[in-house]
Design a protein around this motif. Structure first.
Motif, PDB file in Angstrom:
ATOM      1  N   VAL A 165       0.645  -1.240   0.030  1.00 30.93           N
ATOM      2  CA  VAL A 165      -0.106  -0.001   0.017  1.00 30.93           C
ATOM      3  C   VAL A 165       0.667   1.157   0.040  1.00 30.93           C
ATOM      4  O   VAL A 165       0.574   2.158  -0.664  1.00 30.93           O
ATOM      5  CB  VAL A 165      -1.131   0.046   1.235  1.00 30.93           C
ATOM      6  N   ALA A 168       2.490   1.870  -3.484  1.00 30.10           N
ATOM      7  CA  ALA A 168       1.370   2.322  -4.283  1.00 30.10           C
ATOM      8  C   ALA A 168       1.446   3.667  -4.105  1.00 30.10           C
ATOM      9  O   ALA A 168       1.314   4.618  -5.191  1.00 30.10           O
ATOM     10  CB  ALA A 168       0.118   1.641  -4.260  1.00 30.10           C
ATOM     11  N   ALA A 191      -5.091   2.759  -3.088  1.00 28.35           N
ATOM     12  CA  ALA A 191      -4.519   1.531  -2.917  1.00 28.35           C
ATOM     13  C   ALA A 191      -5.192   0.521  -1.872  1.00 28.35           C
ATOM     14  O   ALA A 191      -5.422  -0.787  -2.321  1.00 28.35           O
ATOM     15  CB  ALA A 191      -3.192   1.464  -2.246  1.00 28.35           C
ATOM     16  N   SER A 242      -2.990   2.128  -8.685  1.00 29.01           N
ATOM     17  CA  SER A 242      -2.171   1.680  -7.691  1.00 29.01           C
ATOM     18  C   SER A 242      -0.888   0.871  -8.373  1.00 29.01           C
ATOM     19  O   SER A 242      -0.876   1.032  -9.746  1.00 29.01           O
ATOM     20  CB  SER A 242      -2.917   0.361  -7.043  1.00 29.01           C
TER      21      SER A 242
END
Length: 396
Positions: A165, A168, A191, A242
């Motif tokens: 995460v 991204a 994300a 993402s």
């Protein structure tokens, strides 16, 4: 337009595969993970040494397929139910193990005069923990099923999920050239939202997909459909803003919930064994050995940064081990979080591709990944709780 296959590409492909496997075998024979050998193969075969594996578009594309398939395999081997059962100690260890190295790495990088974006990518690369390397060491020490071992593995899984995460989010920031808090929140939200939606919608779809292809007679359709799902979700992740590897990881999580999970995993492994090493070789080819000469004044900054990041990376993870409780060896848990391995290299590679990591900083991060991965086995052996019996003998 006439198309033809470049013989030089075939030579580079073959050299990368042979070099990765030979040096990977050598690394394992001296008690180190194969990924280090694959990295060294890339350094030796790359433009700055032998020049057999160039920084070409073809090798780059193979490397990207490799990292997508690698994260797909990691997702396949991750049990969502086990993640929920791992408990609060693993979550706290994971969060501390991300925050402390990130802050320390970013601060060191910023103090040496680099930009905020570069500092953020360096800090992010230090957040990671290699599940594969850690699991292998724990198994050899007969610690995999202990409370310490479960906390380490649970925290490493959480590290990887949250790390994807963060990666991204940083990729989004790099694309927009801004580190504004609004961009961070938006990118992180996208994300997390994509990952949540992919899992929620993908689980019933994955089960239906497996049920349908299970009726087909054509050879290899199950693995082909599984890899196609990984590539499609990687594509969807990229289109949604993402990172593609987030989509591939989600595809693995989805198919891990089906009744053909182990069959898919077994079929995917040989494919990953071909393509994933190419990613690490490609990372290694980007290391210019000229930067490693300590007699040149301009290189001393690279080596100093690598040394400082290694210290920060080790101490940050060791301190995170103190977030665990319940009669466990906290120092051992912290040591189990130290190796960055392939996940740290993914961060470094994305940072370099986006322009956020200059060549010298990239080399310093790769050296840090090397150092933390080398340090983990002896640290764990020294800090192993006394109640555990002798390590298991390796079958190899």
């Amino acid at each position: 337009m006439e198309h033809h296959l470049d013989p030089g590409f075939l030579l580079a492909f073959a050299a990368a595969l042979v070099g990765a496997k030979l040096l990977g075998e050598l690394a394992e024979r001296i008690g180190q993970p194969a990924v280090l050998g694959e990295l060294l193969a890339g350094v030796a075969l790359g433009p700055s040494v032998l020049g057999l594996v160039p920084l070409s578009e073809g090798i780059f594309l193979l490397a990207q397929i490799g990292v997508v398939l690698l994260l797909f395999e990691v997702g396949l081997e991750t049990d969502l139910e086990e993640l929920r059962r791992v408990g609060a100690p693993a979550l706290l260890v994971a969060l501390l193990g991300m925050i402390l190295p990130f802050v320390g790495g970013a601060l060191v990088t910023a103090l040496l005069g680099y930009s905020a974006l570069t500092a953020a990518f360096v800090g992010a690369a230090l957040m990671a923990t290699s599940i594969g390397i850690t699991a292998r060491i724990l198994r050899e020490l007969n610690m995999l099923s202990t409370r310490e071992g479960q906390i380490i593995l649970g925290a490493a899984v959480v590290d990887d999920v949250l790390g994807l995460v963060v990666l991204a989010a940083l990729s989004q920031i790099a694309d927009h050239g801004s580190v504004a808090m609004g961009s961070v929140v938006k990118a992180t939200g996208m994300a997390i939202g994509f990952l949540a939606a992919a899992i929620a919608l993908g689980i019933p779809f994955g089960r239906q997909l497996v049920r349908v292809v299970g009726r087909a007679a054509v050879r290899g359709i199950l693995v082909a459909a599984s890899v196609a799902l990984a590539l499609l979700l990687a594509f969807a992740a990229a289109k949604s803003g993402s990172a593609p590897i987030v989509g591939a990881f989600a595809a693995g999580l989805v198919l891990a919930r089906t009744n053909r999970r182990h069959e898919i995993d077994a079929a995917v492994k040989p494919i990953v064994d071909i393509f994933a090493p190419l990613f690490f070789v490609f990372v290694g080819t980007q290391v210019n050995v000229a930067f490693l000469n300590p007699f040149l004044a301009e290189n001393r900054a690279v080596l100093l940064l690598a040394l400082l990041l290694t210290v920060v990376g080790v101490l940050g993870k060791m301190a995170a081990g103190w977030g665990a409780w319940g009669g466990v060896r906290r120092a051992f848990i912290g040591a189990g979080m130290v190796p960055r391995g392939e996940v740290g290299l993914v961060f470094a590679s994305v940072g370099r591709a986006s322009g956020a990591l200059p060549d010298r900083v990239f080399v310093a991060v790769v050296l840090t990944v090397f150092a933390t991965t080398f340090l983990a086995p002896p640290l764990l052996k020294v800090l192993r709780p006394l109640r555990v019996g002798p390590p298991k003998t390796s079958a190899g």
